[in-house]
Design a protein around this motif. Structure first.
Motif, PDB file in Angstrom:
ATOM      1  N   SER A 138       0.842  -1.190   0.000  1.00  0.00           N
ATOM      2  CA  SER A 138       0.000   0.000   0.000  1.00  0.00           C
ATOM      3  C   SER A 138       0.876   1.238   0.000  1.00  0.00           C
ATOM      4  N   VAL A 186      -4.657  -2.338  -3.725  1.00  0.00           N
ATOM      5  CA  VAL A 186      -4.755  -1.134  -2.907  1.00  0.00           C
ATOM      6  C   VAL A 186      -4.558   0.079  -3.809  1.00  0.00           C
ATOM      7  N   GLY A 190      -5.292   4.305  -0.481  1.00  0.00           N
ATOM      8  CA  GLY A 190      -5.204   3.290   0.552  1.00  0.00           C
ATOM      9  C   GLY A 190      -6.416   2.382   0.655  1.00  0.00           C
ATOM     10  N   PRO A 207      -8.361   1.459   4.685  1.00  0.00           N
ATOM     11  CA  PRO A 207      -7.089   0.821   5.040  1.00  0.00           C
ATOM     12  C   PRO A 207      -7.171   0.000   6.330  1.00  0.00           C
TER      13      PRO A 207
END
Length: 292
Positions: A138, A186, A190, A207
């Motif tokens: 990410s 991702v 995020g 996230p």
């Protein structure tokens, strides 16, 4: 030549695209990915597990013999290769020439989910891993791993491989329920996109694993998902009425186009917008070249 798509998302097919060395043939192609030079890394379930080609399909080199037991997912970000070794229960980072950089998990050690048959709805979710499917970084540096064939979880790790959190439970309908989380992605914000394959949807999370929304829209079971530099998403889908498809989506989940393909398990979109499909049944790679 076969064409498909619509408008600026129109493509021509190059079937059986790789130009293999004399006497060589591909095995089951699980996934494909490209690096910053649009070299194509074909991830197959035989030795050598990684074969590398240029964008015209010319063979360049190979690696991974003895290092990967059961190839499943491959992602390349900033010229680092992220793979999952499914039945060996590990996710591994490599350099572009096949030098291992990091291993997450313990080879041959699987968590207790009560699942015996890969792909069944598991009796219970558990920690990492039981047949992991995809590993992606990410923007924060954290790593996300979908754990799907004998688990029902997404796992979030620090960059150095420490488990932060896991989420997901076995199920068919509710947000955060998974039946074979098969791949993940991702985005730059995020957000985590999970191919919830047997439930025929892509679920989208924050996230931290908080459910945001999901995409369905007549979708076959999503095998893999990619995103181009314009923020457009590409999904390779299992059969609907006996026919597999590729679909293209706006960031808000609006379907742009969908067309029939040969059965594909993995996909990637390169810097030019061309689509590569890893074929399990046909043991090959098809390339859909975007018309510009």
């Amino acid at each position: 030549m076969t064409t498909a798509g619509t408008g600026k998302y129109t493509y021509e097919l190059i079937q059986d695209w790789p130009k293999l060395p004399e006497g060589e043939s591909l095995g089951i192609v699980s996934a494909v990915a490209t690096d910053s030079q649009d070299r194509v890394y074909v991830f197959q379930r035989q030795d050598p597990p990684v074969m590398v080609f240029d964008s015209d399909g010319n063979y360049l080199n190979c690696w991974g013999i003895g290092a990967i037991a059961d190839p499943h997912g491959i992602t390349i970000v900033d010229d680092i290769v992220y793979i999952t070794d499914r039945s060996d229960q590990v996710a591994v980072k490599f350099t572009l020439d096949g030098k291992p950089l990091q291993v997450i998990g313990e080879r041959g050690v699987f968590s207790d989910t009560g699942c015996e048959q890969p792909g069944d709805l598991v009796p219970r979710a558990a920690g990492p891993f039981n047949y992991p499917t995809e590993m992606v970084p990410s923007p924060s540096g954290d790593i996300y791993i979908s754990d799907g064939y004998r688990n029902a979880r997404m796992h979030r790790f620090t960059a150095d491989g420490q488990l932060i959190a896991s989420w997901g439970q076995p199920g068919k309908t509710e947000p955060g329920h998974f039946h074979l989380p098969h791949s993940c992605l991702v985005d730059p914000d995020g957000k985590v996109y999970v191919c919830d394959r047997a439930n025929r949807r892509v679920q989208i999370f924050s996230p931290d694993g908080e459910y945001i929304t999901e995409w369905t829209s007549g979708m076959g079971g999503p095998d893999d998902i990619s995103r181009d530099s314009d923020g457009i998403f590409y999904i390779v889908e299992q059969e609907v009425d006996g026919v597999p498809h590729v679909s293209i989506w706006e960031p808000d989940g609006t379907l742009i186009t969908r067309w029939a393909i040969r059965h594909a398990h993995g996909m990637w979109v390169d810097s030019k917008g061309d689509i590569y499909l890893g074929l399990t049944t046909d043991h090959s790679v098809d390339k859909w070249v975007r018309q510009r």
